[in-house]
Design a protein around this motif. Structure first.
Motif, short mmCIF file in Angstrom:
data_model
loop_
_atom_site.label_atom_id
_atom_site.label_comp_id
_atom_site.label_asym_id
_atom_site.label_seq_id
_atom_site.Cartn_x
_atom_site.Cartn_y
_atom_site.Cartn_z
N GLY A 102 54.82 21.53 35.26
CA GLY A 102 55.00 22.73 34.46
C GLY A 102 54.71 24.02 35.18
O GLY A 102 55.37 25.04 34.93
N GLU A 103 53.73 24.04 36.09
CA GLU A 103 53.37 25.29 36.74
C GLU A 103 52.68 25.02 38.07
O GLU A 103 52.23 23.91 38.35
CB GLU A 103 52.46 26.13 35.85
CG GLU A 103 51.07 25.57 35.64
CD GLU A 103 50.17 26.50 34.85
OE1 GLU A 103 50.67 27.42 34.19
OE2 GLU A 103 48.95 26.29 34.89
N VAL A 104 52.61 26.08 38.87
CA VAL A 104 51.86 26.03 40.12
C VAL A 104 50.98 27.27 40.17
O VAL A 104 51.42 28.37 39.83
CB VAL A 104 52.79 25.93 41.35
CG1 VAL A 104 53.80 27.06 41.38
CG2 VAL A 104 51.99 25.90 42.64
N VAL A 105 49.73 27.08 40.55
CA VAL A 105 48.75 28.17 40.64
C VAL A 105 48.19 28.19 42.04
O VAL A 105 47.83 27.15 42.61
CB VAL A 105 47.61 27.97 39.61
CG1 VAL A 105 46.55 29.06 39.78
CG2 VAL A 105 48.16 27.96 38.19
N CYS A 106 48.11 29.39 42.61
CA CYS A 106 47.52 29.56 43.94
C CYS A 106 46.46 30.64 43.85
O CYS A 106 46.75 31.78 43.46
CB CYS A 106 48.60 29.94 44.95
SG CYS A 106 47.97 30.09 46.65
N GLU A 107 45.23 30.30 44.23
CA GLU A 107 44.12 31.24 44.20
C GLU A 107 43.55 31.40 45.61
O GLU A 107 43.59 30.46 46.42
CB GLU A 107 43.02 30.75 43.26
CG GLU A 107 43.47 30.64 41.81
CD GLU A 107 42.35 30.15 40.91
OE1 GLU A 107 41.38 29.55 41.43
OE2 GLU A 107 42.43 30.37 39.70
N ALA A 108 43.01 32.58 45.89
CA ALA A 108 42.43 32.82 47.21
C ALA A 108 41.47 34.00 47.13
O ALA A 108 41.46 34.76 46.15
CB ALA A 108 43.52 33.10 48.25
N ARG A 109 40.68 34.16 48.18
CA ARG A 109 39.81 35.33 48.33
C ARG A 109 40.18 36.03 49.63
O ARG A 109 40.56 35.39 50.61
CB ARG A 109 38.33 34.91 48.38
CG ARG A 109 37.88 34.07 47.22
CD ARG A 109 37.97 34.82 45.89
NE ARG A 109 36.92 35.80 45.72
CZ ARG A 109 35.75 35.53 45.13
NH1 ARG A 109 35.50 34.32 44.69
NH2 ARG A 109 34.85 36.48 44.98
N VAL A 110 40.05 37.36 49.61
CA VAL A 110 40.32 38.17 50.79
C VAL A 110 39.14 39.10 51.00
O VAL A 110 38.80 39.90 50.11
CB VAL A 110 41.61 38.99 50.63
CG1 VAL A 110 41.91 39.77 51.91
CG2 VAL A 110 42.79 38.08 50.27
N SER A 111 38.48 39.01 52.15
CA SER A 111 37.39 39.92 52.50
C SER A 111 37.97 41.08 53.28
O SER A 111 38.63 40.88 54.31
CB SER A 111 36.34 39.19 53.34
OG SER A 111 35.73 38.16 52.59
N VAL A 112 37.73 42.30 52.80
CA VAL A 112 38.39 43.48 53.35
C VAL A 112 37.37 44.44 53.94
O VAL A 112 36.42 44.86 53.26
CB VAL A 112 39.21 44.22 52.27
CG1 VAL A 112 40.05 45.32 52.90
CG2 VAL A 112 40.09 43.25 51.48
N SER A 113 37.56 44.78 55.21
CA SER A 113 36.76 45.83 55.87
C SER A 113 37.46 47.16 55.65
O SER A 113 38.62 47.33 56.06
CB SER A 113 36.62 45.55 57.37
OG SER A 113 35.94 44.32 57.58
N LEU A 114 36.79 48.10 55.03
CA LEU A 114 37.40 49.36 54.62
C LEU A 114 37.26 50.42 55.70
O LEU A 114 36.32 50.40 56.50
CB LEU A 114 36.78 49.83 53.31
CG LEU A 114 36.80 48.80 52.17
CD1 LEU A 114 36.10 49.35 50.94
CD2 LEU A 114 38.23 48.37 51.85
#
Length: 287
Positions: A102-114
């Motif tokens: 029925g569905e596909v889910v993709c989760e992630a984290r991104v660490s960002v240097s500002l």
């Protein structure tokens, strides 16, 4: 390397190529066998991060700055915010994919240097419903540094205009008269930014691009949360070698950064503070 969110049914055929090396943005976006991203038909502003991102269907601008480079406030070394902010080119990590029929889910984290020395965390969640063709993106940006700073966001959703013809239009309640030809304005390149929150329904605004003959006369419908993305910026570029239209939900009106801050339109959020953004899109028969 890309990760594909896909479905292939008679009614809903799509594939989004997500880019783990660049914040899990979208490279190719293939609907009913047609990639609607602009590919190589894009301008260059001289920033290799953006030159790599702009050919794709979606890239994210922020979270510390949007639009063109300006000096970092109070920086004695002459540092500038980079074109479209610091997020682009930061890799995604802790990627989790769950899928069924029925569905596909993709989760992630991104660490960002500002650019101003702070740090942010982006929690990103893509969801594609294989039964309806509905695709959503939910983002949560958190200040994980030690100082407050104003968050900014813009989502660049880019179409290759070589797919368009004279029948293709932009349709949305926020637009002048509710509809515009895709080649609005004069000249090879033009841009405008309009409020979207006043005409939103239940906190979401919608704009459609179509009909697109290459998609069998279907339109692409884009919706976005207006509590944190209250404006819509639209630009096109048909200068020599370019064929691109950008639909860009954005957090702030088209004005200099220093003016937005001075007017109180870009308040700081403190360490530990978070702000969420959301958008969705689908391809369906033209209304």
């Amino acid at each position: 390397m890309t990760l594909a969110l896909s479905a292939d049914t008679p009614d809903h055929s799509f594939r989004l190529d997500l880019t783990p090396q660049s914040a899990l943005d979208v490279a190719g976006a293939v609907f009913h066998g047609v990639d609607i991203a602009p590919g190589s038909a894009i301008p260059s502003d001289g920033d290799p991060r953006i030159d790599r991102a702009l050919p794709g269907f979606l890239f994210t601008c922020g979270p510390d700055h949007i639009r063109h480079p300006v000096p970092v406030e109070g920086a004695a070394d002459g540092r500038r915010y980079p074109l479209h902010g610091s997020l682009s080119s930061h890799p995604a990590c802790n990627i989790l994919i769950e899928e069924d029929e029925g569905e596909v889910v993709c989760e992630a984290r991104v660490s960002v240097s500002l650019a101003h020395g702070g740090s942010a965390d982006l929690a990103r969640r893509w969801r594609a419903d294989r039964r309806t063709g509905h695709i959503t993106l939910d983002d949560l940006v958190t200040n994980i540094g030690e100082e407050p700073w104003p968050p900014f966001a813009m989502y660049h959703i880019n179409f290759g205009t070589g797919l368009f013809d004279e029948a293709t239009r932009l349709t949305g309640a926020m637009l002048p008269g509710g509809s515009l030809p895709w080649r609005f304005g004069e000249g090879d390149m033009t841009i405008f930014c309009v409020p979207a929150a006043e005409t939103a329904e239940h906190g979401w605004a919608e704009i459609a691009v179509g009909p697109i003959a290459a998609l069998g006369g279907r339109s692409v419908h884009i919706r976005f949360r207006t509590d944190t993305l209250p404006y819509l910026q639209v630009w096109r570029n048909q200068s020599p070698g370019c064929a691109v239209l950008g639909i860009e939900p954005v957090s702030h009106r088209l004005a200099p950064r220093e003016e937005l801050i001075a007017c109180g339109e870009a308040p700081d959020f403190p360490p530990g503070g978070s702000v969420g953004y959301g958008l969705s899109f689908e391809v369906r028969q033209h209304d």
